[in-house]
Design a protein around this motif. Sequence first.
Motif, short mmCIF file in Angstrom:
data_model
loop_
_atom_site.label_atom_id
_atom_site.label_comp_id
_atom_site.label_asym_id
_atom_site.label_seq_id
_atom_site.Cartn_x
_atom_site.Cartn_y
_atom_site.Cartn_z
N PRO A 161 5.48 9.20 13.46
CA PRO A 161 6.11 8.10 12.72
C PRO A 161 5.47 6.74 12.97
O PRO A 161 5.30 5.95 12.04
CB PRO A 161 7.56 8.14 13.23
CG PRO A 161 7.79 9.57 13.56
CD PRO A 161 6.48 10.07 14.11
N GLN A 162 5.10 6.44 14.19
CA GLN A 162 4.48 5.15 14.51
C GLN A 162 2.96 5.25 14.63
O GLN A 162 2.31 4.32 15.11
CB GLN A 162 5.07 4.61 15.82
CG GLN A 162 6.57 4.44 15.80
CD GLN A 162 7.04 3.43 14.76
OE1 GLN A 162 6.36 2.44 14.50
NE2 GLN A 162 8.18 3.70 14.15
N GLY A 163 2.40 6.38 14.21
CA GLY A 163 0.97 6.61 14.37
C GLY A 163 0.12 5.88 13.35
O GLY A 163 0.63 5.30 12.38
N ILE A 164 -1.20 5.91 13.57
CA ILE A 164 -2.13 5.31 12.62
C ILE A 164 -3.16 6.35 12.19
O ILE A 164 -3.55 7.21 12.96
CB ILE A 164 -2.84 4.07 13.19
CG1 ILE A 164 -3.66 4.41 14.45
CG2 ILE A 164 -1.86 2.95 13.46
CD1 ILE A 164 -4.64 3.32 14.83
N PHE A 184 2.92 6.59 2.48
CA PHE A 184 1.97 5.92 3.36
C PHE A 184 1.58 4.57 2.79
O PHE A 184 1.73 4.32 1.59
CB PHE A 184 0.72 6.79 3.55
CG PHE A 184 1.02 8.15 4.13
CD1 PHE A 184 1.04 8.34 5.50
CD2 PHE A 184 1.29 9.22 3.30
CE1 PHE A 184 1.33 9.57 6.04
CE2 PHE A 184 1.59 10.47 3.83
CZ PHE A 184 1.61 10.65 5.20
N GLN A 185 1.06 3.71 3.64
CA GLN A 185 0.60 2.41 3.18
C GLN A 185 -0.67 2.02 3.92
O GLN A 185 -0.86 2.38 5.09
CB GLN A 185 1.67 1.34 3.37
CG GLN A 185 2.09 1.12 4.82
CD GLN A 185 3.23 0.13 4.94
OE1 GLN A 185 3.87 -0.22 3.95
NE2 GLN A 185 3.50 -0.33 6.15
N VAL A 186 -1.52 1.28 3.22
CA VAL A 186 -2.73 0.77 3.84
C VAL A 186 -2.36 -0.43 4.70
O VAL A 186 -1.76 -1.39 4.22
CB VAL A 186 -3.77 0.36 2.77
CG1 VAL A 186 -4.98 -0.27 3.43
CG2 VAL A 186 -4.18 1.58 1.95
N GLY A 211 7.10 1.88 5.80
CA GLY A 211 8.36 1.51 6.42
C GLY A 211 8.39 1.65 7.91
O GLY A 211 9.41 1.38 8.55
N CYS A 212 7.26 2.05 8.52
CA CYS A 212 7.23 2.22 9.99
C CYS A 212 6.41 1.10 10.63
O CYS A 212 5.49 0.58 10.02
CB CYS A 212 6.64 3.57 10.35
SG CYS A 212 7.69 4.97 9.90
#
Length: 212
Positions: A161-164, A184-186, A211-212
């Motif tokens: 959830p908080q990953g990249i 997902f978002q850039v 949203g994370c």
Amino acid sequence: MTARAALQTKLEQGIDALGLQLPSDAVGRLLDYLALLGRWNAAYNLTAIRDPDEMVIRHLLDSLAVLPYVQGDTLADLGTGPGLPGIPLAIAAPGRRVLLVDSNGKKVRFLREAIRSLKLEGVQAVQSRVEDVEGQFDCVTARAFASLADMLTWGGHLLAPQGIWLAMKGKTPDDELPGVPSAFQVRSIHALTVPGLGAAERHLIVLGRAGC
């Protein structure tokens, strides 16, 4: 100067140019990996790049250029091929659990030999399609693997959830950005300067869960 010494100088100069501080044994281990890749490549054609000088630039330094953006305790490298960028990242920053994923059997056999001979603790190679891999990871890397839409559709479930998600591209993939799935978002886009690569473009697309 021996061939290995010349490669060591080239690698050390590139690491300095990238502004990186690596463990004292990292350069030697990176060169051992390159030597192993060269031997296997003669028989198994794991990479189209065969010149050792070019391999330092296009494999090692290209992989290490994203090291400042890697985070967390776990990393999955999707479509890793002969271990790029996963193995250089594991050598440069040991202690992270790294999963190398590729569907090609001969490449995974090489990866397992590299893990064994280089004594890469915490690194595992699995032969699998990305969509069949289980688990969640703090960081996911993908180098020239697929379009942003495809890689996130196939492997998005692997991102914590908080990953990249670090997508390594050549030119800025402007045509791919609208296709990023809505989940997902850039987060950012970075132009990377890889020492010795000349005018060839390299960009890193950093994504996360929306949203994370």
